[in-house]
Design an enzyme around this catalytic site. Structure first.
Site, PDB file in Angstrom:
ATOM      1  N   ARG A  48       0.776  -1.250   0.022  1.00 26.46           N
ATOM      2  CA  ARG A  48       0.072   0.027  -0.147  1.00 26.46           C
ATOM      3  C   ARG A  48       0.943   1.141  -0.197  1.00 26.46           C
ATOM      4  NH1 ARG A  48      -1.408   2.416   4.497  1.00 26.46           N
ATOM      5  NH2 ARG A  48      -1.784   0.524   5.741  1.00 26.46           N
ATOM      6  N   TYR A 101     -16.125  16.736 -16.836  1.00 23.65           N
ATOM      7  CA  TYR A 101     -16.542  15.414 -16.841  1.00 23.65           C
ATOM      8  C   TYR A 101     -17.475  14.890 -15.715  1.00 23.65           C
ATOM      9  CZ  TYR A 101     -15.822  10.329 -15.629  1.00 23.65           C
ATOM     10  OH  TYR A 101     -16.270   9.072 -15.106  1.00 23.65           O
ATOM     11  N   ASP A 173      -6.698  18.462 -15.919  1.00 29.68           N
ATOM     12  CA  ASP A 173      -6.798  16.902 -16.382  1.00 29.68           C
ATOM     13  C   ASP A 173      -6.432  17.012 -18.017  1.00 29.68           C
ATOM     14  OD1 ASP A 173      -7.974  14.659 -17.302  1.00 29.68           O
ATOM     15  OD2 ASP A 173      -9.940  14.701 -16.066  1.00 29.68           O
ATOM     16  N   LYS A 198      -7.511   5.737 -19.961  1.00 25.16           N
ATOM     17  CA  LYS A 198      -7.724   5.924 -21.138  1.00 25.16           C
ATOM     18  C   LYS A 198      -6.425   5.804 -22.031  1.00 25.16           C
ATOM     19  CE  LYS A 198     -11.722   6.922 -19.312  1.00 25.16           C
ATOM     20  NZ  LYS A 198     -11.527   7.212 -18.154  1.00 25.16           N
TER      21      LYS A 198
END
Length: 382
Positions: A48, A101, A173, A198
């Site tokens: 982690r 978005y 972004d 993406k």
């Protein structure tokens, strides 16, 4: 600095010192042996907190965006959440695009507002509108360029100047452009965000997110918060994303080639009312996009002349364009934002036109993709 493709293939990816493997191993281990209490090998103790496969991805992403610090997350929204936890507090204000978005809007409007954070929606193509929206409590200006799904363009350098003067941070972004087509940090942005699901991953087989920045203090705050909330990718996800990044440059060139062909074909079709693509000279953001982007990308949106029902029929009639959410993979996708990716903004100031269709143009043969869309548009108009 070495070229983009060289960095994509080599940054953070030296051959394995033990075996000589040229591909970064998948370190599928939750914990790491210590050489005595607190004697960490390479700084690894628990996955982690850090994992060698994730480290390789983070170093590569930082190199691609020209930043000093890279962070990989389990999703783009996980990256957004951790960043906003660090940057805003109750009573603070942030600015988001008027066509942001849907997932970003949902996080801000439905989650952050419950903790006393305020926000304004602004057309960030209008720098004066941003100036008017800024408050003494504004801590973040959140920019997308190109925007999702209306393909709006904002001038990153101009926004950075205004934001810096207000004592706020500019977050860009960069998902639609990818690091290959646009470098927001070099234009003055403070933080770059990606949904690596993406274009960076590029093969529709992994979900992930990333942040890249130069600020050392902010990087330490992000590292602490990410570890505290556990918003991390597993090693296999990191490995898949790193594999995808290797071919980002060649894929983005093909995506852009195909999108330009499709935008021209759509603009000439009588069933299309308007094409939204920054590569078209008539697009209001064309000159800014040409200034700050290498090319214009693989996303194309358009308004169908017959309205909502015709748009839905187009989406249902394609053969090569798969009806699906997401974007940026090698295969072409088609969707109706109003009822799919942007359903969460229905009834808000960010609601999108119901005749809007969004394309993620893949890397298939352009002639086949154009013919597929022409057939679907003809069917919708009949």
């Amino acid at each position: 600095m070495r070229g983009f493709s060289t960095r994509a293939i080599h940054a953070g990816q030296d051959p394995d010192p033990t075996t000589g493997a040229v591909i970064v191993p998948i370190h599928a281990s939750s914990t790491f042996a210590q050489d005595g209490v607190g004697g960490l090998r390479g700084g690894y103790e628990y996955s982690r907190s850090a994992n060698p496969t994730r480290t390789a991805l983070q170093e590569c992403l930082a190199a691609l965006e020209g930043g000093r610090h890279g962070f990989a997350f389990g999703s783009g929204m996980g990256a957004s959440d951790v960043l906003l936890r660090v940057l805003v507090r109750p009573g603070d204000h942030l600015v988001i695009p008027h066509d942001a978005y849907g997932g970003t809007f949902r996080l801000v409007d439905k989650v952050l507002t419950q903790w006393g954070v305020e926000y304004s929606t602004v057309d960030l193509a209008d720098v004066d509108a941003l100036r008017a929206a800024l408050r003494p409590t504004t801590k973040v200006v959140w920019c997308e360029t190109p925007t999702n799904p209306l393909l709006g363009i904002a001038d990153i350098a101009a926004l950075a100047e205004v934001t810096r003067g207000a004592g706020a941070r500019l977050v860009v972004d960069n998902t639609f452009a990818s690091p290959y087509l646009q470098q927001p940090l070099a234009l003055g942005a403070d933080v770059v965000l990606h949904s690596t699901t993406k274009y960076v991953g590029g093969h529709s087989d992994v979900v992930g997110g990333a942040l890249v920045l130069d600020d050392d203090e902010l990087a330490e705050q992000l590292r602490f918060t990410q570890n505290s909330v556990g918003s991390v990718p597993g090693p296999f996800d990191a490995w898949l994303t790193l594999r995808g990044a290797k071919t980002l440059a060649v894929r983005m060139e093909r995506h852009s080639d195909n999108a330009e062909r499709i935008a021209d074909a759509l603009a000439a079709h009588p069933a299309v009312a308007q094409v939204l693509y920054p590569g078209l000279p008539g697009h209001p953001g064309h000159e800014v996009a040409a200034k700050q982007m290498r090319r214009f990308g693989g996303m194309v949106s358009f308004l169908v002349a017959g309205g909502k029902e015709a748009a839905l029929k187009v989406c249902a009639s394609t053969q090569l364009f798969t009806l699906a959410e997401s974007l940026g993979g090698v295969e072409s996708l088609i969707e109706h934002p109003g009822q799919m990716t942007h359903a969460s903004v229905a009834g808000s100031a960010l609601e999108v036109p119901d005749s809007l269709v969004r394309l993620s143009v893949g890397i298939e043969d352009a002639e086949d993709l154009v013919e597929d869309l022409r057939t679907a548009l003809d069917a919708a108009a009949s």
